[in-house]
Design a protein around this motif. Structure first.
Motif: not given
Length: 401
Positions: A246-259
């Motif tokens: 199955i070719d699943m659609e690509a999707a954008w999603a937010p990310t946030f974090g600390v380093e």
């Protein structure tokens, strides 16, 4: 896009020396005819004793090369001092399979460049070239003498050590404040011997100069945010035993974090290690045909992603740099689920460990980084399905300390 990104990363890794910041720092050298030349010397933070130096007469001047035969002393202010001396040099092999049966050093007269570690009433000097480590001392303006240490072997290949240097420290440098037990605990190393010579100079009422100061790493904290572009390669094992990709659609999603980053205390602060927990999510849907019937399948997944890795910085100037990173990562799942015409038990979700490679640019406290995370299996417990997650992220960060 992914192939292009990997090619760019490989190119920068093989050409990183072009960008590596190694400063020309104020110093001087003394020629064989005792002429003192003020200049700017390229500080390469040497691990081994160098055979040549690059320098400029002015910061904007041309780069020149200074070789061993053209000077007898070289100083980078508050950092390094090198002196050329003719000494008794042990040329015995240090390779374990070529060790000598003789416990005594095989001394031969040789002119070498020595790194001054401690300078005072008594001076400690070193010569280091990969596996060869030799330490010398000098009293006042006297001759440079070796501190005797040798690794040797017996006929049954037992490894033994000649630690004559401890007897030298005891007899050559008597001091009420230095006990025999202190000398017994003094290893044949730059750190231990430097501590001994500093203490002995203090015992003699003199404050010695330590050219190679003890280095400490530094910690940095960073917050960042941006977006993930995620896609998946999905396969299902259907009840009639047909396998459908199955070719699943690509999707954008937010990310946030600390380093949290620790800059290692060597090689001009070009290497560091980091841990960077961040929020990651993916929702994808695709269709497939099973026995001529179109069916749909969807995946919902979110997790705290924890990359742990290293970073190599290539300085452009004091405020900006390009950096490369590599990491291993694990996920702590938050939400998991499948939908459409085929659903799977939530217990099937267990994410495999993954890897990541990144490239970025930093200016002062601001940074931007692109990171590629290749295939990671989300359904390690499932016998019916495979969902391999691919991710590409763009994040912007700000250093808070």
């Amino acid at each position: 896009m992914k192939n292009y990104y990997c090619v760019v990363l490989l190119f920068l890794m093989t050409t990183s020396g072009i960008f590596a910041q190694v400063n020309f720092e104020k110093g001087h050298f003394i020629t064989e005819s005792d002429q003192k030349i003020e200049c700017y010397i390229k500080n390469e933070d040497w691990n081994n004793t160098p055979s040549k130096f690059e320098y400029k007469e002015t910061l904007d001047g041309d780069v020149k090369v200074l070789r061993l035969g053209n000077f007898k002393t070289l100083v980078i202010d508050n950092a390094f001092k090198f002196e050329k001396h003719t000494v008794q040099f042990d040329d015995s092999s240090r390779a374990l399979n070529e060790l000598s049966f003789d416990r005594n050093p095989n001394f031969k007269e040789k002119t070498v460049l020595l790194n001054v570690l401690i300078e005072g009433k008594v001076t400690l000097l070193s010569y280091i070239d990969n596996e060869i480590r030799a330490y010398y001392y000098k009293k006042g303006t006297g001759k440079v003498a070796p501190l005797i240490y040798k690794v040797f072997t017996t006929e049954d290949r037992k490894i033994l050590y000649n630690t004559r240097y401890r007897q030298q420290l005891l007899t050559e440098f008597p001091c009420d404040a230095i006990t025999e037990n202190t000398i017994l605990k003094t290893d044949y190393s730059a750190g231990d011997l430097s501590s001994f010579f500093l203490k002995y100079n203090e015992c003699e009422g003199e404050t010695a100069i330590q050219y190679k100061k003890t280095k400490k790493g530094t910690f940095h904290g960073r917050v960042f945010g941006g977006f993930y572009n995620s896609s998946s390669d999905t396969e299902l094992e259907l009840p009639v035993l047909t396998r459908s990709g199955i070719d699943m659609e690509a999707a954008w999603a937010p990310t946030f974090g600390v380093e949290l980053e620790y800059v290692l205390p060597f090689n001009k602060n070009k290497w560091s290690v980091f841990i960077a927990p961040n929020y990651s999510s993916y929702e994808g849907e695709g269709s497939f045909f099973d026995l001529m019937v179109e069916r749909r399948f969807s995946v919902e997944y979110s997790a705290i992603q924890i990359p742990i890795g290293f970073r190599h910085s290539m300085f452009i100037n004091d405020n900006s740099k390009i950096f490369l990173s590599g990491a291993v990562l694990i996920d702590i799942p938050l939400t998991t689920g499948t939908g459409g015409n085929v659903t799977l038990p939530e217990g099937d979700f267990r994410t495999s460990a993954g890897t990541a490679i990144g490239i970025g640019y930093s200016y002062d406290k601001y940074s931007i980084e692109a990171r590629y995370l290749p295939n990671r299996e989300l359904l390690e417990r499932s016998t019916q399905a495979s969902v391999k997650l691919n991710q590409f992220s763009i994040t912007v960060g700000y250093t808070i300390f």
